[in-house]
Design a protein around this motif. Sequence first.
Motif, PDB file in Angstrom:
ATOM      1  N   UNK A 157      -3.754 -21.401  22.238  1.00 54.56           N
ATOM      2  CA  UNK A 157      -3.440 -22.686  22.871  1.00 54.56           C
ATOM      3  C   UNK A 157      -1.966 -23.020  22.705  1.00 54.56           C
ATOM      4  N   UNK A 158      -1.344 -23.450  23.792  1.00 50.61           N
ATOM      5  CA  UNK A 158       0.034 -23.948  23.731  1.00 50.61           C
ATOM      6  C   UNK A 158       0.166 -25.131  24.684  1.00 50.61           C
ATOM      7  N   UNK A 159       0.161 -26.314  24.122  1.00 52.21           N
ATOM      8  CA  UNK A 159       0.300 -27.556  24.904  1.00 52.21           C
ATOM      9  C   UNK A 159      -0.726 -27.653  26.026  1.00 52.21           C
ATOM     10  N   UNK A 160      -1.993 -27.640  25.632  1.00 50.69           N
ATOM     11  CA  UNK A 160      -3.075 -27.677  26.613  1.00 50.69           C
ATOM     12  C   UNK A 160      -4.101 -28.757  26.268  1.00 50.69           C
ATOM     13  N   UNK A 161      -3.601 -29.928  25.872  1.00 49.27           N
ATOM     14  CA  UNK A 161      -4.521 -30.995  25.473  1.00 49.27           C
ATOM     15  C   UNK A 161      -5.343 -31.542  26.639  1.00 49.27           C
ATOM     16  N   UNK A 200       3.118 -23.510  18.696  1.00 52.15           N
ATOM     17  CA  UNK A 200       4.210 -24.301  19.256  1.00 52.15           C
ATOM     18  C   UNK A 200       3.767 -25.529  20.015  1.00 52.15           C
ATOM     19  N   UNK A 201       2.604 -26.080  19.705  1.00 53.51           N
ATOM     20  CA  UNK A 201       2.117 -27.261  20.431  1.00 53.51           C
ATOM     21  C   UNK A 201       2.900 -28.517  20.030  1.00 53.51           C
ATOM     22  N   UNK A 202       3.306 -29.259  21.039  1.00 52.62           N
ATOM     23  CA  UNK A 202       3.996 -30.530  20.796  1.00 52.62           C
ATOM     24  C   UNK A 202       3.231 -31.699  21.405  1.00 52.62           C
ATOM     25  N   UNK A 203       2.046 -31.407  21.965  1.00 45.44           N
ATOM     26  CA  UNK A 203       1.229 -32.465  22.563  1.00 45.44           C
ATOM     27  C   UNK A 203       0.073 -32.814  21.618  1.00 45.44           C
ATOM     28  N   UNK A 204      -1.068 -33.233  22.157  1.00 49.96           N
ATOM     29  CA  UNK A 204      -2.206 -33.647  21.342  1.00 49.96           C
ATOM     30  C   UNK A 204      -3.254 -32.532  21.192  1.00 49.96           C
ATOM     31  N   UNK A 205      -2.873 -31.289  21.439  1.00 45.74           N
ATOM     32  CA  UNK A 205      -3.830 -30.187  21.362  1.00 45.74           C
ATOM     33  C   UNK A 205      -4.500 -30.104  19.991  1.00 45.74           C
ATOM     34  N   UNK A 259       5.868 -23.147  15.435  1.00 46.06           N
ATOM     35  CA  UNK A 259       6.741 -22.468  16.401  1.00 46.06           C
ATOM     36  C   UNK A 259       5.895 -21.602  17.339  1.00 46.06           C
ATOM     37  N   UNK A 260       6.411 -21.366  18.529  1.00 44.34           N
ATOM     38  CA  UNK A 260       5.687 -20.545  19.487  1.00 44.34           C
ATOM     39  C   UNK A 260       5.699 -19.082  19.062  1.00 44.34           C
ATOM     40  N   UNK A 282      -0.885 -14.744  18.796  1.00 41.81           N
ATOM     41  CA  UNK A 282      -1.890 -15.706  18.374  1.00 41.81           C
ATOM     42  C   UNK A 282      -3.282 -15.101  18.332  1.00 41.81           C
ATOM     43  N   UNK A 283      -3.619 -14.301  19.340  1.00 42.05           N
ATOM     44  CA  UNK A 283      -4.938 -13.662  19.367  1.00 42.05           C
ATOM     45  C   UNK A 283      -5.094 -12.690  18.204  1.00 42.05           C
TER      46      UNK A 283
END
Length: 256
Positions: A18-22, A46-51, A68-69, A75-76
Motif C-alpha cells: 500500500x502507498x497512499x491508498x486510503x 511511504x504513506x502520507x495519507x490515512x492508509x 519511506x517508500x 514491500x511484498x
Amino acid sequence: MKEEMSELTHSASVVISVCNEDKTIGQVLQELEKLPISQIVVVLNGCTDQSFQVARRSSKAMVIHYPDRIGHDVGRAAGTKLTNTDIVLYMDGDIVISASELMPFLIAVDQGVDVALNDISAWVPPFYRQDSVTRCKSFLNRVLNRDDLQANSLTAVPHALSRRAIQMVGVTSLIVPPKAQALAIMKGLKVACVHRVDVVNHNRVRARNIGLDNDVTQLIMGDHIEALSAVMEMTGTRLQLPNESRSQLAKRRNLI
C-alpha cells in the motif's frame, strides 16, 4: 460462495502493498476478510495519507509501516517474510477485487500450482501496438520455452505462490518479479495462468507511470534485464534460442 470459500486444504495468507491508498484499502481488506485465510500482512510504504488508520480497522490485518517508500516489490518481499502459510496471495491496495475473483488463485495453488498468474491476455493489444514492457514480458517467457504464458508475469497482481516456490526461488528474488518467475520456471516449478482479472484498465494512474519512458517502465525493463541475466547464467548467453545464421533465420521466416 460460502461453500467455495471453505474448500482450501492448505493454509493461506495475503500480502498487500500500500502507498497512499486510503480511498480503496478499506474495501480491499473487506473483500480479503471473506477469504479462507489466516493472515493478512499489510505493508505500508511511504504513506502520507490515512492508509495506516484505515488498515488498522481490520481485525485480521498485521500492519507494517515503512515511513519511506520502498516500492511495491520490496514491500511484498518484506511482507512474505512475516508469513508462515502454505499459500501466499499478493495484492495491491489500489484496486478493489472481489473475493470471488481472488479465490481461483488460492484454489489453483491449493491444488498443486506453484506460481498462479493473472491472465491479462484479453487486454493485451496486438504485437505492433504493444509497449516495450509487454514485449519484454513475452520475450522472457519465450526464452524460457513458455510461450503459453504470453505476456503474463509476476509483475501483475493478483498472483499467488506456494510455500515451495517461495523457498526455492528465495524471498529476496521476489524484489525482482521477472527474476523470481524465471527462477521458478528454470527450477521446474509449476507455473500457470489460472484466472483473468482486469487490472490493466483499472490500474491507478500515477505521475510515475504516465508516458512512454516513465519511471515505472524503466524499473520493469531493468527487472527483465536482471531476469535475463539470471537465465544466461544458468543456460548460456544464447538464452536457449536456436543458433541460426542470418540466412537460415531469413529462410525460416519466409516460409511462415
